[in-house]
Design an enzyme around this catalytic site. Structure first.
Site, PDB file in Angstrom:
ATOM      1  CG  HIS A 194      -2.009  -0.849   1.272  1.00  0.00           C
ATOM      2  ND1 HIS A 194      -2.730  -1.140   0.149  1.00  0.00           N
ATOM      3  CD2 HIS A 194      -2.612  -1.516   2.280  1.00  0.00           C
ATOM      4  CE1 HIS A 194      -3.708  -1.958   0.457  1.00  0.00           C
ATOM      5  NE2 HIS A 194      -3.661  -2.207   1.751  1.00  0.00           N
ATOM      6  CD  GLU A 436       0.716 -12.195 -17.689  1.00  0.00           C
ATOM      7  OE1 GLU A 436       1.367 -11.321 -17.107  1.00  0.00           O
ATOM      8  OE2 GLU A 436      -0.497 -12.360 -17.510  1.00  0.00           O
ATOM      9  CG  ASP A 460       3.536 -12.352 -14.193  1.00  0.00           C
ATOM     10  OD1 ASP A 460       4.090 -12.717 -13.141  1.00  0.00           O
ATOM     11  OD2 ASP A 460       2.445 -11.756 -14.216  1.00  0.00           O
ATOM     12  CB  CYS A 507       1.045  -3.859 -20.680  1.00  0.00           C
ATOM     13  SG  CYS A 507       0.707  -5.581 -20.358  1.00  0.00           S
TER      14      CYS A 507
END
Ligand code: PEP
Ligand code: MG
Length: 574
Positions: A194, A436, A460, A507
């Site tokens: 976070h 990925e 990934d 991406c």
């Protein structure tokens, strides 16, 4: 008298440069412990009531500050903290400790907080583990208010400060913005914590993964934080300091220039149009994408919305979210990725996602296909959102052509249902596959027969090809985007997409890293999607190079066998 100079390497979690005095958090509280008399219990209970009221007031304020500064989604963290303070079980436990153990309030709060943390730590589920940080944060706030701890003491400084803390709580991250906080250094917390997400939204550099930092980084020492490289310099020499100041100055000049360039359509020096798109997590991120003049949204990670809900969001709830994003950026395109839960992203409504090897287990498209009724809710919501703008649908973690075929079958089923129900949708919505997983890249020609477009998730792809956990700092030196194997896969995929006359984009984080821009362009990638923060810099890079140069770079680098040689070539060329 300046202390000893030292350099530390951590992980670059939030980019930027900063200099300031180290302010070491984490040893602020020494909690007093004493036995109390029965007659004192009443008074302690009253102190508890007062501290809760004060904490709630602070959290409500923080929530509204966060809403205006970083958006409603990220501000929900403080809503969660408010809920903790209303939790009757948590409060009853504190009261019980006071009454039964006859200990002072501070000790009771500390004990109950530690017990709750221990309880959550036993649950083998990263989603619950994230709650540990919330409990710690709430417990700390409560203690500070009980003890009348004056936070302004810590923050009443006219000097620029770098916060050093083993872990950074979200409320600290927000709270400190208005003061002279220039950077963060933490021991724990990867790029998906976070605090990392908040630091990036606020544009404050953060370096994490610095071990034993509370003993190594001294309170009050001068620190340089390089959030681009993940480096910390303690007590730099005069010379280093002046080099840093020059870097900072040119960074500011550069940023101003880049913002101007970002307003223009992105072309290489020799006129080839390159699409630069934004990665988003929610509607809140679209504003930054628009400011950065993105050519659209190249990756909408929908799971963040699901992680924030206690129950699986209904089709209509999802539709509202997707529609907002689609309309906000229309007529530019939005690529909505279906749920990518599993791996390090867990949610309460899929309890079966507790595996010993989650990255290789039920994740992303595998989870969705395992739960077709829930998957259909998302597909229907995306189909319905598609009439409000330019929408594409992207499937994560495809490992073979069957998953694309199965999903397209489900999409057709949803389309038939929507037609029967007289609900509007775009029947021609493009459906793309995210590449990925190495197996998918090896059968790319088959996948291209069924997918309308491809998007390469390098984060990934690197993890699965080199077999290196993307979140584990112990093997982070093996996590290498320019490993020849990765470059070969990338090059093959770009060629395959061109042969099939279908679009292909990147991406993953590699797309936003200007060290690789020439290489990627030269391989044939003309669509790159990244966090909006990186867009101006990347656009400026593209404007500075020609496609001819980029192709030469790719050709040369693809012939090299060693990572070191590749890095050297890239660094020297660009
Ligand atoms: C990727 O893997 O590169 C990607 C973009 O997806 P995520 O980071 O959400 O796994
Ligand atoms: Mg991925």
């Amino acid at each position: 008298m300046p202390g000893k100079r030292a350099k530390y390497q951590g992980l670059a979690v939030s980019p930027g440069l900063a200099v300031g005095k180290a302010c070491v958090f984490g040893k602020i509280l020494v909690v007093p412990r004493r036995k109390i008399k029965v007659s004192q219990v009443e008074r302690e209970l009253q102190r508890l009531t007062d501290a809760i009221a004060e904490s709630k007031q602070e959290l409500s304020q923080l929530k509204s500050v966060a809403e205006s500064e970083v958006g409603i989604k990220d501000a929900e963290i403080f809503g969660t903290h408010l809920l903790f303070l209303d939790d009757p079980v948590f409060l009853a436990k504190i009261q019980k400790k006071l009454v039964e153990n006859k200990i002072n309030l501070e000790a009771a709060v500390e004990d109950v907080t530690s017990e709750s943390i221990r309880m959550f730590s036993k649950i083998h589920d990263p989603h619950f583990r994230e709650r540990i940080q919330d409990i710690r944060d709430v417990g700390m706030r409560l203690l500070e208010n009980i003890m009348g701890f004056d936070r302004s003491l810590l923050l009443s400084t006219d000097e620029d400060v770098i916060i050093v803390s083993s872990e950074l709580t979200p409320s600290q991250t927000i709270n400190l913005k208005k003061n002279r906080i220039r950077g963060f250094v933490t021991e724990k917390g990867g790029p998906t914590s976070h605090a990392a997400i908040l630091a990036r939204s606020l544009g404050i550099p953060l370096v994490s993964g610095v071990h034993n930092l509370e003993t190594r980084l001294k309170m009050g020492s001068l620190l340089i934080v390089d959030g681009f490289r993940g480096e910390i310099l303690q007590n730099p020499t005069e010379e280093e300091l002046s080099t840093f100041r020059k870097q900072l100055e040119s960074l500011h000049i550069q940023e101003d220039k880049e913002k101007k360039i970002a307003k223009l359509p992105t072309r290489t020096k020799d006129g080839v149009r390159i699409k630069v798109l934004a990665n988003i997590r929610s509607e809140d991120d679209v504003t930054a994408a628009i400011h950065a003049n993105a050519d659209g949204i190249g990756l909408y990670r929908t799971e963040m919305h699901f992680l924030n809900h206690a129950e699986f969001p209904s089709e209509d709830e999802q539709l509202i979210d997707y529609r907002r994003v689609v309309e906000k950026i229309a007529p530019s395109p939005v690529t909505i990725r279906t749920l990518d839960l599993g791996g390090d992203k867990f949610s309460g409504f899929y309890p079966d996602l507790r595996e010993t090897n989650p990255y290789l287990g039920l994740r992303a498209i595998r989870v969705s296909l395992e739960h077709p009724e829930l998957f259909k809710m998302q597909l229907r919501a995306i189909l319905r959102a598609s009439v409000f703008g330019n929408v594409k649908l992207l499937l994560p973690m495809i490992s073979g052509v069957e998953q694309v075929i199965k999903t397209k079958r489900l999409i057709r089923k949803c389309a038939r249902e929507l037609k029967r129900e007289n609900l509007a949708f775009n029947a021609k919505i493009p459906v793309g596959a995210m590449i990925e997983v190495p197996s998918a890249s090896l059968v790319i020609d088959s996948i291209l027969k069924y997918a309308d477009f491809l998007s390469v998730g390098t984060n990934d792809l690197i993890q699965y090809t080199i077999a290196v956990d993307r979140g584990n700092e112990m093997v982070s030196d093996l996590y290498e985007p320019v490993h020849p194997a990765i470059l070969k896969l990338l090059s093959r995929m770009a060629k395959a997409a061109r042969r099939a006359n279908k679009s292909i984009s990147i991406c993953g984080e590699m797309a936003g890293d200007t060290r690789y821009t020439a290489l990627l362009l030269g391989m044939g990638y003309t669509e790159l999607s990244m966090s909006s923060f990186f867009i101006p810099h990347l656009k400026s890079k593209i404007h500075s190079l020609t496609m001819t140069e980029a192709k030469q770079t790719a050709q040369r680098v693809l012939a090299l066998e060693k990572i070191k040689e590749i890095k050297k070539y890239i660094n020297n060329s660009w």
